[in-house]
Design an enzyme around this catalytic site. Structure first.
Site, PDB file in Angstrom:
ATOM      1  N   ALA A  69      42.045  37.273  39.449  1.00 28.63           N
ATOM      2  CA  ALA A  69      41.141  36.372  40.165  1.00 28.63           C
ATOM      3  C   ALA A  69      40.044  37.118  40.912  1.00 28.63           C
ATOM      4  CB  ALA A  69      41.935  35.505  41.133  1.00 28.63           C
ATOM      5  N   THR A  70      40.339  38.320  41.380  1.00 25.86           N
ATOM      6  CA  THR A  70      39.299  39.091  42.078  1.00 25.86           C
ATOM      7  C   THR A  70      38.110  39.325  41.160  1.00 25.86           C
ATOM      8  OG1 THR A  70      40.803  40.171  43.648  1.00 25.86           O
ATOM      9  CG2 THR A  70      38.749  41.327  43.118  1.00 25.86           C
ATOM     10  N   ASN A 149      45.454  30.896  50.652  1.00 20.05           N
ATOM     11  CA  ASN A 149      46.503  31.835  50.280  1.00 20.05           C
ATOM     12  C   ASN A 149      47.382  32.263  51.442  1.00 20.05           C
ATOM     13  OD1 ASN A 149      44.149  33.296  51.245  1.00 20.05           O
ATOM     14  ND2 ASN A 149      45.168  35.171  50.600  1.00 20.05           N
ATOM     15  N   GLN A 177      45.835  29.635  44.199  1.00 22.15           N
ATOM     16  CA  GLN A 177      47.113  29.190  44.758  1.00 22.15           C
ATOM     17  C   GLN A 177      47.451  27.737  44.414  1.00 22.15           C
ATOM     18  OE1 GLN A 177      49.313  31.069  46.359  1.00 22.15           O
ATOM     19  NE2 GLN A 177      48.115  32.925  46.659  1.00 22.15           N
ATOM     20  N   SER A 194      44.378  32.911  38.377  1.00 26.09           N
ATOM     21  CA  SER A 194      45.178  34.136  38.348  1.00 26.09           C
ATOM     22  C   SER A 194      46.499  33.856  37.651  1.00 26.09           C
ATOM     23  CB  SER A 194      45.446  34.629  39.775  1.00 26.09           C
ATOM     24  OG  SER A 194      46.338  35.721  39.778  1.00 26.09           O
ATOM     25  N   GLY A 195      46.912  34.761  36.770  1.00 21.22           N
ATOM     26  CA  GLY A 195      48.149  34.566  36.036  1.00 21.22           C
ATOM     27  C   GLY A 195      49.398  34.777  36.877  1.00 21.22           C
ATOM     28  N   HIS A 196      49.396  35.817  37.707  1.00 19.49           N
ATOM     29  CA  HIS A 196      50.644  36.186  38.373  1.00 19.49           C
ATOM     30  C   HIS A 196      51.028  35.268  39.531  1.00 19.49           C
ATOM     31  CE1 HIS A 196      49.315  38.437  42.122  1.00 19.49           C
ATOM     32  NE2 HIS A 196      48.173  38.394  41.462  1.00 19.49           N
ATOM     33  N   THR A 232      38.434  45.179  25.583  1.00 23.03           N
ATOM     34  CA  THR A 232      39.442  44.702  24.648  1.00 23.03           C
ATOM     35  C   THR A 232      40.479  43.853  25.372  1.00 23.03           C
ATOM     36  OG1 THR A 232      39.163  46.695  23.316  1.00 23.03           O
ATOM     37  CG2 THR A 232      41.165  45.397  22.947  1.00 23.03           C
ATOM     38  N   CYS A 314      46.811  41.213  49.893  1.00 17.82           N
ATOM     39  CA  CYS A 314      45.593  41.967  49.597  1.00 17.82           C
ATOM     40  C   CYS A 314      45.017  42.648  50.837  1.00 17.82           C
ATOM     41  CB  CYS A 314      44.541  41.030  48.995  1.00 17.82           C
ATOM     42  SG  CYS A 314      45.106  40.158  47.539  1.00 17.82           S
TER      43      CYS A 314
END
Length: 371
Positions: A69-70, A149, A177, A194-196, A232, A314
């Protein structure tokens, strides 16, 4: 260790891990023209569709994979500014935004942007009257987090997006979030993901943006992803993100019910602590609380059986008090005594009860020592 830090990152879903495994041996570049490459490209395309399925106006935009996301927020904010398509110089955001947004805007301020930080009320929600006054025909971009967050409050995104639209400004949503947990609001021009945060691995995110928006690429190289973001792609990370998004869509109602029950349990177990931010307008998987006279950093060290935090992962370790909690008007003692407990899909009631018990015990020892 009992894991109660879901805002920092979430445990990987078994389905996401399973989606990764076929691609971990390498040798499958999704940008190669041969059969293996085409197969990897197909997996990436499926993942893209799974992720976009949770976006209300998905057909009207492009989805580009990023490292997280950053990068997505930097890509949206700086890419729009450097495109030169908009001569407006004002960008409006909230004082409680993530550092990825605030630091990007600080960078643009040095290049001539006018940055307006909207205040929030003591409940963490934006002051809409001041927002309406600030968002005018000089505004190029309005950006805000859907779910904060640190304190979990849910901002009135639809209203902010409407204010931006009325003056011809773009609206960027930091949905990190809230994505997969809540239905995303309509009216957004760009959305960072964001995936995580939804049980995918760390290292993959995405930016969705409407097709009429011109973004100057921040990365140059092989012209991958239609030139929007060179580099890639990892079929393993992409597939895992897609699987996690599909699972979040299937589980959304069940997850909401589960965290609501956990939140009620946490409130009952911590009656002497005060909730930071609105209790009504919040994601219930975020239990941010404070008690004056407690040192949260020491509490984290003493309750070592539990993984929880004092704020954004963060920003941990920078020595500065939380800008989010300060924006709420909390006293220095309250900020110092604030902790963030995060739970979700894989948290059991037994784990939460045990974790809260360890935290209460450590807090009581700290109070006895200081008295």
């Amino acid at each position: 260790m009992i894991y109660l830090d879901y805002q920092a990152t979430t445990p990987m879903a078994p389905e996401a891990k399973a989606a990764m495994l076929p691609w971990l041996d390498g040798g499958a570049n999704p940008h190669s023209p041969h059969r293996i490459g085409r197969k990897a490209a197909a997996a990436v395309a499926i993942a893209k569709d799974q992720i976009a399925a949770l976006i209300p106006e998905r057909e009207a935009g492009n989805l580009v994979f990023t490292s997280g996301a950053t990068e997505a927020l930097n890509m949206a904010i700086k890419g729009l500014w450097f495109s030169g398509k908009n001569t407006r110089r004002k960008i409006v955001t909230l004082a409680t935004e993530h550092a990825a947004t605030l630091d990007s805007l600080g960078y643009l301020a040095r290049l001539g942007a006018e940055i307006v930080l909207l205040p929030v009320h003591s409940d963490g929600l934006v002051d809409l009257e001041k927002a309406a006054a600030a968002i005018d025909d000089k505004t190029a971009l309005v950006t805000a987090m859907f779910v904060n967050n640190e304190i979990g409050v849910i901002q009135p995104i639809a209203e902010l997006a409407k204010l931006a639209c009325q003056v011809g400004a773009y609206f960027l949503l930091d949905a990190v979030q809230g994505y997969g947990r809540l239905a995303l609001p309509e009216g957004c021009d760009m959305i960072a993901l964001s995936g995580h945060k939804i049980h995918a691995p760390i290292g993959v995110g995405a930016l969705w943006f409407k097709k009429d928006i011109t973004l100057t690429p921040l990365l140059h190289g092989g012209h991958q992803q239609e030139g929007f973001r060179s580099g890639t792609l990892s079929p393993a990370l992409s597939a895992a993100f897609g699987a996690a998004a599909a699972l979040a869509q299937q589980q959304q109602a069940k997850d909401q019910s589960h965290v609501a029950a956990l939140f009620a349990l946490a409130k009952a177990e911590m009656p002497d602590w005060i909730i930071n931010g609105s209790e009504d307008q919040r994601w219930l998987g975020n239990f941010n609380i404070h008690q004056e006279g407690i040192d949260s950093s020491r509490l984290i060290s003493d309750a070592r059986q539990v993984a929880f935090s004092a704020g954004s992962a963060c920003s941990s370790g920078n020595g500065r008090p939380s800008h989010v909690l300060k924006a709420l008007g909390l006293s220095q003692k309250a900020v110092r005594g604030s902790i963030r407990i995060g739970f979700g899909r894989y948290t059991t009631e037994e784990e939460l009860l045990s974790g809260l018990g360890y935290i209460r015990e450590a807090a009581e020892k700290q109070r006895r020592f200081l008295s």
